[in-house]
Write a protein that holds these residues in place. Structure first.
Motif, PDB file in Angstrom:
ATOM      1  N   ASP A 237      69.399 -24.801  68.744  1.00 43.30           N
ATOM      2  CA  ASP A 237      68.840 -25.502  69.907  1.00 43.30           C
ATOM      3  C   ASP A 237      68.912 -24.663  71.176  1.00 43.30           C
ATOM      4  N   LEU A 238      69.624 -23.532  71.121  1.00 41.41           N
ATOM      5  CA  LEU A 238      69.787 -22.667  72.283  1.00 41.41           C
ATOM      6  C   LEU A 238      68.762 -21.537  72.248  1.00 41.41           C
ATOM      7  N   PRO A 239      68.346 -21.036  73.396  1.00 38.45           N
ATOM      8  CA  PRO A 239      67.445 -19.873  73.409  1.00 38.45           C
ATOM      9  C   PRO A 239      68.170 -18.635  72.899  1.00 38.45           C
ATOM     10  N   GLU A 240      67.439 -17.751  72.229  1.00 41.62           N
ATOM     11  CA  GLU A 240      68.032 -16.522  71.738  1.00 41.62           C
ATOM     12  C   GLU A 240      68.362 -15.590  72.901  1.00 41.62           C
ATOM     13  N   ILE A 241      69.405 -14.802  72.712  1.00 41.80           N
ATOM     14  CA  ILE A 241      69.774 -13.833  73.739  1.00 41.80           C
ATOM     15  C   ILE A 241      70.286 -12.562  73.075  1.00 41.80           C
ATOM     16  N   ASP A 242      69.919 -11.444  73.616  1.00 42.49           N
ATOM     17  CA  ASP A 242      70.354 -10.138  73.127  1.00 42.49           C
ATOM     18  C   ASP A 242      71.313  -9.551  74.150  1.00 42.49           C
ATOM     19  N   TRP A 243      72.612  -9.566  73.819  1.00 41.42           N
ATOM     20  CA  TRP A 243      73.625  -9.118  74.772  1.00 41.42           C
ATOM     21  C   TRP A 243      73.585  -7.613  75.008  1.00 41.42           C
ATOM     22  N   ASP A 244      72.904  -6.881  74.135  1.00 38.35           N
ATOM     23  CA  ASP A 244      72.838  -5.431  74.286  1.00 38.35           C
ATOM     24  C   ASP A 244      71.554  -4.974  74.971  1.00 38.35           C
ATOM     25  N   ALA A 245      70.696  -5.911  75.334  1.00 36.54           N
ATOM     26  CA  ALA A 245      69.416  -5.547  75.938  1.00 36.54           C
ATOM     27  C   ALA A 245      69.610  -4.983  77.343  1.00 36.54           C
ATOM     28  N   GLU A 246      68.785  -4.032  77.712  1.00 37.26           N
ATOM     29  CA  GLU A 246      68.808  -3.485  79.059  1.00 37.26           C
ATOM     30  C   GLU A 246      68.180  -4.451  80.057  1.00 37.26           C
ATOM     31  N   GLU A 247      67.206  -5.239  79.594  1.00 34.15           N
ATOM     32  CA  GLU A 247      66.559  -6.249  80.424  1.00 34.15           C
ATOM     33  C   GLU A 247      66.478  -7.550  79.643  1.00 34.15           C
ATOM     34  N   PHE A 248      66.571  -8.656  80.372  1.00 24.88           N
ATOM     35  CA  PHE A 248      66.430  -9.959  79.725  1.00 24.88           C
ATOM     36  C   PHE A 248      65.824 -10.936  80.716  1.00 24.88           C
ATOM     37  N   ARG A 249      64.851 -11.699  80.258  1.00 30.80           N
ATOM     38  CA  ARG A 249      64.167 -12.641  81.137  1.00 30.80           C
ATOM     39  C   ARG A 249      64.725 -14.048  80.940  1.00 30.80           C
ATOM     40  N   TYR A 250      65.182 -14.629  82.038  1.00 33.95           N
ATOM     41  CA  TYR A 250      65.620 -16.014  82.014  1.00 33.95           C
ATOM     42  C   TYR A 250      64.422 -16.888  82.355  1.00 33.95           C
ATOM     43  N   ASP A 251      63.981 -17.664  81.396  1.00 34.63           N
ATOM     44  CA  ASP A 251      62.819 -18.506  81.626  1.00 34.63           C
ATOM     45  C   ASP A 251      63.166 -19.685  82.526  1.00 34.63           C
ATOM     46  N   TYR A 252      62.143 -20.422  82.902  1.00 36.06           N
ATOM     47  CA  TYR A 252      62.289 -21.494  83.887  1.00 36.06           C
ATOM     48  C   TYR A 252      63.190 -22.618  83.381  1.00 36.06           C
ATOM     49  N   TYR A 253      63.074 -22.933  82.096  1.00 37.37           N
ATOM     50  CA  TYR A 253      63.851 -24.052  81.552  1.00 37.37           C
ATOM     51  C   TYR A 253      65.144 -23.549  80.918  1.00 37.37           C
ATOM     52  N   HIS A 254      66.223 -24.292  81.160  1.00 34.42           N
ATOM     53  CA  HIS A 254      67.517 -23.966  80.583  1.00 34.42           C
ATOM     54  C   HIS A 254      68.370 -25.226  80.565  1.00 34.42           C
ATOM     55  N   GLY A 255      69.445 -25.207  79.793  1.00 32.41           N
ATOM     56  CA  GLY A 255      70.360 -26.350  79.759  1.00 32.41           C
ATOM     57  C   GLY A 255      69.658 -27.638  79.361  1.00 32.41           C
ATOM     58  N   TYR A 256      70.012 -28.714  80.055  1.00 29.08           N
ATOM     59  CA  TYR A 256      69.445 -30.012  79.688  1.00 29.08           C
ATOM     60  C   TYR A 256      67.947 -30.090  79.946  1.00 29.08           C
ATOM     61  N   THR A 257      67.426 -29.319  80.922  1.00 31.92           N
ATOM     62  CA  THR A 257      65.986 -29.344  81.164  1.00 31.92           C
ATOM     63  C   THR A 257      65.216 -28.737  79.989  1.00 31.92           C
ATOM     64  N   LEU A 258      65.796 -27.731  79.334  1.00 26.70           N
ATOM     65  CA  LEU A 258      65.165 -27.131  78.165  1.00 26.70           C
ATOM     66  C   LEU A 258      65.174 -28.101  76.994  1.00 26.70           C
ATOM     67  N   LEU A 259      66.317 -28.753  76.756  1.00 24.69           N
ATOM     68  CA  LEU A 259      66.394 -29.715  75.658  1.00 24.69           C
ATOM     69  C   LEU A 259      65.460 -30.894  75.894  1.00 24.69           C
ATOM     70  N   ASN A 260      65.365 -31.348  77.144  1.00 24.73           N
ATOM     71  CA  ASN A 260      64.435 -32.440  77.456  1.00 24.73           C
ATOM     72  C   ASN A 260      62.992 -32.035  77.162  1.00 24.73           C
ATOM     73  N   LYS A 261      62.627 -30.820  77.558  1.00 25.79           N
ATOM     74  CA  LYS A 261      61.263 -30.345  77.348  1.00 25.79           C
ATOM     75  C   LYS A 261      60.934 -30.268  75.860  1.00 25.79           C
ATOM     76  N   ASN A 262      61.926 -29.846  75.058  1.00 25.70           N
ATOM     77  CA  ASN A 262      61.716 -29.697  73.619  1.00 25.70           C
ATOM     78  C   ASN A 262      62.000 -30.980  72.840  1.00 25.70           C
ATOM     79  N   HIS A 263      62.325 -32.063  73.567  1.00 26.98           N
ATOM     80  CA  HIS A 263      62.628 -33.354  72.943  1.00 26.98           C
ATOM     81  C   HIS A 263      63.771 -33.224  71.922  1.00 26.98           C
ATOM     82  N   VAL A 264      64.792 -32.474  72.310  1.00 29.50           N
ATOM     83  CA  VAL A 264      65.962 -32.257  71.466  1.00 29.50           C
ATOM     84  C   VAL A 264      67.141 -33.045  72.036  1.00 29.50           C
TER      85      VAL A 264
END
Length: 390
Positions: A237-264
């Motif tokens: 249910d969590l977004p994937e993340i690469d801890w070794d990446a040089e760059e990473f994009r945090y999208d607009y939705y996260h936490g409870y707002t992401l779960l709400n959007k995905n109806h999870v």
């Protein structure tokens, strides 16, 4: 910060708490002409200027007897008590009744560890730390307390079978058990959550944390903390993340707002927390004027003991010109109520706090003319919220 030259040239004056990209690397960048001496001088000047500006306060705190450590200790205990969050309490397993439960087994190495925070910028050096085991063993009760650090799973099971109640500190899963979690972020529980009777989130409870946890376990303190994050049911249910990446994009939705959007549906929603008493919210009202959104509700303690509840106000903007989460937290108020007591709670959200950033205009834009949805409840879960359009 992962680039010596870019960091120094952008005005990052100090690398803390461990030197990875400054130190010898910064000296080498100066020697190679990648960072100018003028940049270093300006950075040093800002550091010295800050120290001089606060020199008086620094010297005052160095004086013998200038600090009331007793009050600091009392505040540390209060903060720990206030923050501990009760997530699960089947069959009212908590608080522990020492008249009925005479043998308490404490399992887990974290129970006897001085664990008050991460290493790094959040690290503190306390003059002493009350561990959870110490808090339990020193709590005034007639119960026998047995501790085992969990080297052998089979021995844990034997001890658990002989106990009236088991307290596991970030440990295994036994029936009639209480799990106390220590940590600074969300911890997945899907593999064992349904096998324990009660769960406490202690976070990093600080130097008086063991005493605070014991006060909650035995009922001296009624827990009133709320989750500052959502706990999903499973890792997927969590977004994937690469801890070794040089760059990473945090999208607009996260936490409870992401779960709400995905109806999870989460395992435990943002803002969630139980109590040893019960509360109801009734009579919600919502209104607005030219500048603000308002809400009110009657909160009542319907249980048999005092306690605290956190009334939360979320706001949505379905008619906005831009995409938005269904609703976001904008205000909250913690109230203490005696058994049977009721109180009106009023909350406000300035409309400007709902502004969005217009990249084309390079400014924040507040939409004063559109309707807003005002939600009031005790967590971010949709079923826990009243809603009115204003």
């Amino acid at each position: 910060m992962k680039d010596t030259v870019a960091s120094a040239s952008s005005g990052l004056d100090i690398e803390m708490p461990i030197t990875h990209f400054y130190g010898e690397k910064l000296l080498e960048a100066v020697r190679e002409g990648e960072v100018t001496e003028k940049t270093i001088d300006e950075s040093a000047l800002r550091i010295i200027r800050t120290l001089l500006a606060h020199e008086h306060f620094i010297e005052e705190h160095k004086k013998e007897g200038s600090c009331d450590y007793r009050k600091h200790q009392e505040l540390a205990l209060q903060c720990a008590r206030e923050g501990i969050t009760l997530l699960k309490n089947e069959d009212q397993l908590l608080p522990i009744d020492c008249k009925k439960r005479k043998k308490i087994v404490v399992l887990g190495s974290y129970a006897d560890r001085e664990n008050i925070g991460d290493r790094g910028s959040s690290q503190v050096y306390a003059p002493y730390v009350v561990t959870i085991l110490q808090g339990i063993t020193e709590y005034p009760s007639d119960a026998e307390v047995i501790y085992y650090s969990e080297e052998s799973a089979s021995h844990c099971r034997r001890l658990a079978k002989e106990a009236d109640v088991v307290v596991i500190v970030a440990g295994n899963d036994y029936l009639d058990a209480v799990v106390v979690l220590v940590g600074g972020s969300m911890i997945l529980m899907d593999e064992w959550e349904d096998q324990v009777g009660a769960i406490l989130m202690a976070y990093y409870p600080g130097m008086e944390g063991g005493k605070a946890v014991a006060d909650v376990l035995f009922g001296k303190t009624n827990p009133g903390g709320k989750l500052p994050f959502v706990i999903p049911k499973k890792e997927e249910d969590l977004p994937e993340i690469d801890w070794d990446a040089e760059e990473f994009r945090y999208d607009y939705y996260h936490g409870y707002t992401l779960l709400n959007k995905n109806h999870v549906e989460p395992l435990y929603p943002f803002g969630y927390g139980l109590s040893y008493t019960t509360f109801t919210l009734t009579g919600m009202k919502a209104w607005r004027d030219e500048e603000n959104l308002y809400a009110s509700v009657i909160a009542k303690n319907t249980g048999k003991r005092e306690g605290s509840e956190v009334v939360q106000m979320y706001v949505g903007a379905a008619d906005s010109k831009v995409e938005r989460p269904e609703y976001v937290l904008k205000n909250f108020q913690k109230i203490r109520l005696d058994a049977g007591e009721a109180k009106e709670v009023k909350l406000v959200c300035p409309i400007r706090e709902m502004a969005y950033f217009d990249e084309g205009r390079n400014e924040f834009v507040a939409e004063f003319s559109i309707p807003y949805e005002v939600y009031v409840g005790t967590s971010s879960l949709r079923e826990d919220l009243w809603v009115r359009e204003v």
